[in-house]
Design a protein around this motif. Structure first.
Motif, PDB file in Angstrom:
ATOM      1  N   ALA A  11       0.856  -1.202   0.000  1.00  0.00           N
ATOM      2  CA  ALA A  11       0.000   0.000   0.000  1.00  0.00           C
ATOM      3  C   ALA A  11       0.889   1.250   0.000  1.00  0.00           C
ATOM      4  O   ALA A  11       1.637   1.474  -0.948  1.00  0.00           O
ATOM      5  CB  ALA A  11      -0.977  -0.034   1.158  1.00  0.00           C
ATOM      6  N   ASP A  51      -4.283  -9.236  -4.591  1.00  0.00           N
ATOM      7  CA  ASP A  51      -3.852  -9.053  -5.974  1.00  0.00           C
ATOM      8  C   ASP A  51      -2.776  -7.982  -5.998  1.00  0.00           C
ATOM      9  O   ASP A  51      -2.406  -7.416  -4.958  1.00  0.00           O
ATOM     10  CB  ASP A  51      -5.026  -8.694  -6.897  1.00  0.00           C
ATOM     11  N   SER A  52      -2.272  -7.665  -7.169  1.00  0.00           N
ATOM     12  CA  SER A  52      -1.126  -6.758  -7.273  1.00  0.00           C
ATOM     13  C   SER A  52      -1.470  -5.325  -6.890  1.00  0.00           C
ATOM     14  O   SER A  52      -0.569  -4.492  -6.756  1.00  0.00           O
ATOM     15  CB  SER A  52      -0.546  -6.804  -8.693  1.00  0.00           C
ATOM     16  N   ASP A  53      -2.752  -5.010  -6.681  1.00  0.00           N
ATOM     17  CA  ASP A  53      -3.116  -3.653  -6.259  1.00  0.00           C
ATOM     18  C   ASP A  53      -2.546  -3.299  -4.891  1.00  0.00           C
ATOM     19  O   ASP A  53      -2.421  -2.119  -4.544  1.00  0.00           O
ATOM     20  CB  ASP A  53      -4.651  -3.503  -6.205  1.00  0.00           C
ATOM     21  N   VAL A  54      -2.225  -4.318  -4.064  1.00  0.00           N
ATOM     22  CA  VAL A  54      -1.690  -4.018  -2.731  1.00  0.00           C
ATOM     23  C   VAL A  54      -0.223  -3.600  -2.780  1.00  0.00           C
ATOM     24  O   VAL A  54       0.314  -3.113  -1.783  1.00  0.00           O
ATOM     25  CB  VAL A  54      -1.845  -5.231  -1.781  1.00  0.00           C
ATOM     26  N   HIS A  57       2.935   1.717  -5.157  1.00  0.00           N
ATOM     27  CA  HIS A  57       3.080   2.259  -6.508  1.00  0.00           C
ATOM     28  C   HIS A  57       4.558   2.351  -6.896  1.00  0.00           C
ATOM     29  O   HIS A  57       5.387   2.862  -6.140  1.00  0.00           O
ATOM     30  CB  HIS A  57       2.446   3.651  -6.576  1.00  0.00           C
ATOM     31  N   VAL A  99       3.948  -8.586  -9.065  1.00  0.00           N
ATOM     32  CA  VAL A  99       3.230  -8.150 -10.261  1.00  0.00           C
ATOM     33  C   VAL A  99       3.187  -9.303 -11.260  1.00  0.00           C
ATOM     34  O   VAL A  99       4.199  -9.937 -11.544  1.00  0.00           O
ATOM     35  CB  VAL A  99       3.925  -6.924 -10.891  1.00  0.00           C
TER      36      VAL A  99
END
Length: 557
Positions: A11, A51-54, A57, A99
């Motif tokens: 995150a 999923d890779s959203d965690v 960035h 990813v």
């Protein structure tokens, strides 16, 4: 208990490492600071979907680890031992999310399916909030809670064993009845198989002994050659043996010892070494005398091992399981040969087992019925103290259909709750408000106190919709619960936070265009300032600071 949490690139956390203490720990910070990210990260390592959203960035993977201190007798330790993953005294769970790759899970450094993390988490952490790890929502956990409260654990364990005995007897009885039709053919086959095992005469401890002997015999020449070479080096070479060179070294140092007495200690050590070397040389000679090349014995061992492995393949088992197969076939042969007698004996055993089970199960039912009323009353009282006036808790005992029996008794158990006056009681799992659910769970845990099975509890929304006196009561209840369990609580209320034994602050900071979340344990001065901020906002006056100090003083009194 949860000992530490390590988070990297999850995150808005770059890297964070937190150590946790026993007792009651509070996590605070401004709204949006990222307090729930810590719980999300812990939920991830406990087997939640990901999923890779965690992933933070710009990074390629997120990595979360959690360490738990466990007692060998704890349910989690038993689970780890059953799965050959126990590593005393700590259990480390790890989850890696990358990813465009499936996420990976690890327990004590060994890769495992994510489902295994989820299974183990049921013994480690209860998260009361919007997460899946709430054992109190499961009927089997609710049944355990009532039985613990009623002191029925031993009785339930006994009927569980009796239930499985009944099940085994029924299955055996059915198998015997089905064998009546092809009895003669089955008897012939079983007699042949038992004779084959009897002729082999294999014992449970023979296989490892055979394999050890085979290895020694098959490598006899190499053993003799190698041990002779070592014996030559140690003692038998008169000029260059270790023994001779050491004797010369000792003699030389003894002569030099006339000039420096400190060499005497070294000479003593070398004399001890010489004794050990002489002992090793003697044992090597004895070992060599016991070795001999025996091709005939090697062939005998190889034939026997081949027979063992052939029989194991025939019965589709491992060689070490053959003695158990032999015993099972003998029992089955005896049953089939004496079918009529066996049927009668099994029916009698089943009837007695059913009678024993039913007697104890009915006693348990009566105990549950009595305990359910008392349990409902004390939990209801706790709920009303926790800001749910008019709320009511009850326990539903639903009898199983006629003729059915369960491994844990004759009824299904479910917790029902009416959060407000006039509302019908509904299953605990269907209580809509996360805050209400957290406080109901807190009420249950306070009543259970030291009887809880899960060592770490996390409350994520326990203070939603409350304040003032009720908030102080909630804080005190959490602190009291921390005397017997590890309790972590995310809170926005100073009254709840002031009761904590450990205080962790979560805050955001900007690094250029990047926002990062950080967390740190607070000392006394920092904690006073944070409680004051929670009371009065950004501008901390002398009054709010004094109020914060007073609140902390009263909490620790």
């Amino acid at each position: 208990m949860l000992a530490y949490l390590y988070i990297r690139d999850f995150a808005i956390v770059r890297e964070l490492s937190l150590a946790f203490e026993p007792g009651y720990t509070v996590l605070t910070g401004e709204t949006g600071a990222g307090k729930s990210i810590l719980i999300d990260a812990l939920a991830l390592v406990l087997g939640d979907r990901a999923d890779s959203d965690v992933i933070r960035h710009g990074c390629r993977r997120a990595d979360v680890s959690a360490g738990f201190a466990l007692q060998p007798s704890h349910d989690a330790s038993k689970w780890l031992k059953e799965h050959d993953l126990f590593d005393e005294p700590e259990c480390v769970l790890r989850r890696v999310v990358e990813v465009e790759k499936p996420s990976r899970g690890f327990i004590n450094g060994r890769p495992v399916p994510i489902q295994m993390l989820h299974e183990l988490s049921d013994y480690l952490v209860d998260v009361h909030g919007q997460h899946e790890h709430q054992s109190l929502l499961r009927r089997d956990a609710q049944r355990q809670i009532l039985d613990d409260f009623a002191g029925l654990e031993e009785s339930v364990r006994r009927i569980e064993g009796q239930y499985h005995e009944m099940k085994s007897l029924r299955e055996r009885l059915e198998a015997l009845k089905q064998q009546t039709a092809d009895r003669e053919a089955r008897v012939e086959l079983l007699r042949y198989q038992v004779r084959e095992f009897d002729a082999l005469g294999l014992t449970a401890d023979e296989i490892p002994a055979l394999e050890e002997e085979h290895t020694r015999l098959a490598n006899g020449a190499e053993l003799i050659e190698g041990v002779q070479a070592v014996a030559q080096i140690i003692q038998e070479n008169e000029e260059m043996s270790v023994s001779q060179q050491l004797a010369r070294a000792i003699g030389q140092l003894e002569s030099l010892g006339r000039y420096d007495a400190r060499l005497g200690e070294i000479v003593a050590l070398l004399n001890e070494a010489a004794i050990q070397i002489d002992e090793a040389g003697g044992r090597l000679r004895h070992y060599l005398d016991s070795l001999e090349l025996d091709p005939a014995r090697l062939q005998t061992v190889e034939r026997r091992l081949s027979t063992v492995h052939d029989l194991a393949r025939k019965h589709k088992v491992k060689p070490e399981e053959l003695p158990a197969v032999h015993a099972r076939l003998r029992t089955e042969l005896s049953d089939v040969e004496n079918l009529d007698t066996s049927l009668g004996q099994l029916q009698d055993k089943l009837q007695n087992a059913c009678a024993t089970y039913l007697k104890e199960a009915k006693d348990i039912s009566r105990g549950r019925e009595t305990a359910a009323k008392k349990f409902a009353r004390v939990v209801t009282d706790e709920m009303q103290e926790l800001g749910m006036p008019g709320g009511k808790f009850s326990v539903a005992l639903a009898a199983l259909p006629e003729g059915e029996a369960g491994a844990y008794g004759l009824e299904r158990i479910e917790f029902l709750v009416s959060a407000n006056p006039g509302l019908p009681a509904r299953p605990l799992a269907k209580v809509a408000s996360g805050g209400e659910l957290s406080r109901i769970c807190l009420a249950l845990q306070v009543v259970l106190a030291g009887a809880g099975r899960i060592p770490t509890m996390i409350f994520d929304e326990v203070d939603v919709g409350i304040g003032g006196r009720v908030a102080e009561v909630v804080g005190r209840k959490l602190r009291a619960l921390g005397q017997t369990r590890q309790v972590l609580c995310i809170t926005h209320l100073a009254q709840v936070a002031a009761q904590g034994a450990q205080h962790v602050l979560v805050e955001k900071r900007n690094e250029g265009k990047v926002t990062l979340a950080e967390a740190k344990p607070l000392g006394d001065r920092e904690r006073t300032l944070e409680i004051a901020r929670m009371i009065g906002g950004v501008e901390i006056s002398k009054q709010t600071l004094a109020h914060a100090k007073d609140m902390l003083t009263r909490a620790s009194a």
